[in-house]
Motif scaffolding. Structure first.
Motif, PDB file in Angstrom:
ATOM      1  N   TYR A  74      42.666  47.668  48.579  1.00 33.85           N
ATOM      2  CA  TYR A  74      43.416  46.755  47.619  1.00 33.85           C
ATOM      3  C   TYR A  74      42.311  45.500  47.203  1.00 33.85           C
ATOM      4  N   PRO A  75      41.240  46.218  46.790  1.00 30.77           N
ATOM      5  CA  PRO A  75      40.314  45.042  46.330  1.00 30.77           C
ATOM      6  C   PRO A  75      40.652  44.032  45.428  1.00 30.77           C
ATOM      7  N   SER A  76      40.376  42.575  45.568  1.00 34.95           N
ATOM      8  CA  SER A  76      40.706  41.642  44.810  1.00 34.95           C
ATOM      9  C   SER A  76      39.418  40.616  44.561  1.00 34.95           C
ATOM     10  N   ARG A  77      39.393  40.025  43.732  1.00 34.34           N
ATOM     11  CA  ARG A  77      38.515  39.027  43.215  1.00 34.34           C
ATOM     12  C   ARG A  77      38.997  37.742  43.728  1.00 34.34           C
ATOM     13  N   LEU A  78      38.281  36.651  44.356  1.00 36.93           N
ATOM     14  CA  LEU A  78      38.649  35.184  44.663  1.00 36.93           C
ATOM     15  C   LEU A  78      38.091  34.264  43.358  1.00 36.93           C
ATOM     16  N   PRO A  79      38.880  33.440  42.794  1.00 34.50           N
ATOM     17  CA  PRO A  79      38.349  32.547  41.783  1.00 34.50           C
ATOM     18  C   PRO A  79      36.793  31.784  42.341  1.00 34.50           C
ATOM     19  N   TYR A  80      35.886  31.877  41.238  1.00 31.50           N
ATOM     20  CA  TYR A  80      34.753  31.296  41.753  1.00 31.50           C
ATOM     21  C   TYR A  80      33.895  31.999  42.894  1.00 31.50           C
ATOM     22  N   GLU A  81      34.125  32.908  43.354  1.00 34.08           N
ATOM     23  CA  GLU A  81      33.549  33.723  44.398  1.00 34.08           C
ATOM     24  C   GLU A  81      32.789  35.190  43.522  1.00 34.08           C
ATOM     25  N   GLU A  82      31.711  35.115  42.924  1.00 31.37           N
ATOM     26  CA  GLU A  82      31.141  36.160  42.331  1.00 31.37           C
ATOM     27  C   GLU A  82      30.324  37.129  43.203  1.00 31.37           C
ATOM     28  N   SER A  83      30.063  36.824  44.417  1.00 33.62           N
ATOM     29  CA  SER A  83      29.180  37.684  45.324  1.00 33.62           C
ATOM     30  C   SER A  83      29.902  38.634  46.217  1.00 33.62           C
ATOM     31  N   SER A  84      31.234  38.515  46.265  1.00 36.69           N
ATOM     32  CA  SER A  84      31.786  39.558  47.004  1.00 36.69           C
ATOM     33  C   SER A  84      33.437  39.827  46.441  1.00 36.69           C
ATOM     34  N   VAL A  85      33.736  41.064  46.756  1.00 34.57           N
ATOM     35  CA  VAL A  85      35.126  41.597  46.441  1.00 34.57           C
ATOM     36  C   VAL A  85      35.903  41.740  48.015  1.00 34.57           C
ATOM     37  N   PHE A  86      36.835  41.047  47.885  1.00 37.24           N
ATOM     38  CA  PHE A  86      37.825  41.084  49.069  1.00 37.24           C
ATOM     39  C   PHE A  86      38.893  42.165  49.089  1.00 37.24           C
TER      40      PHE A  86
END
Length: 135
Positions: A74-86
């Motif tokens: 269940y990958p998601s992006r965090l706002p303002y975090e461009e370098s990782s997918v959590f």
């Protein structure tokens, strides 16, 4: 690394990155991460480059997943975090009612620092590399 080695720039070329499969690289493209006791990083993958781990002290347990299992994490992006997918999943204590497909993901554990349980877990998804130990 460039800023850290500003007084000794020759250190940036001290590692032969070609033995790790990255010919032509040097420390100018590297980032140094230092963790304290009990540091824990949630399951993620980096969208840039490749990481090399040098465990100098203590223990660390990594939980790795194959790129084929990325959707099950269940990958998601965090706002303002461009370098990782959590991952939206807490891989240490997954809530399968919220993340049912995680139950079919295959986890691979890598432990550094001797026998026993590690106090911290670092999950990585999307990239699975075979450990390489030059002789």
């Amino acid at each position: 690394m460039t800023e850290l080695c500003s007084e000794a720039p020759e250190l940036l070329c001290a590692i032969d990155w070609s033995v790790f499969g990255f010919p032509g690289r040097d420390g100018t493209q590297s980032t140094l991460w230092v963790g304290s006791r009990g540091a824990c990083t949630p399951c993620h993958y980096d969208t840039y480059g490749c990481n090399l781990v040098a465990q100098l002290s203590g223990k660390k347990k990594w939980i790795l997943f194959s790129p084929e299992d990325t959707a099950k994490l269940y990958p998601s992006r965090l706002p303002y975090e461009e370098s990782s997918v959590f991952s939206s999943v807490n891989v240490q204590s997954a809530d399968l009612s919220r993340h049912p497909h995680f139950a079919t993901a295959t986890a691979y554990e890598v432990k550094y620092g001797g026998p026993g349980n590690s106090s911290c877990v670092h999950g990585v998804m999307g990239q699975l590399l075979t450990p390489f130990f030059p002789s």
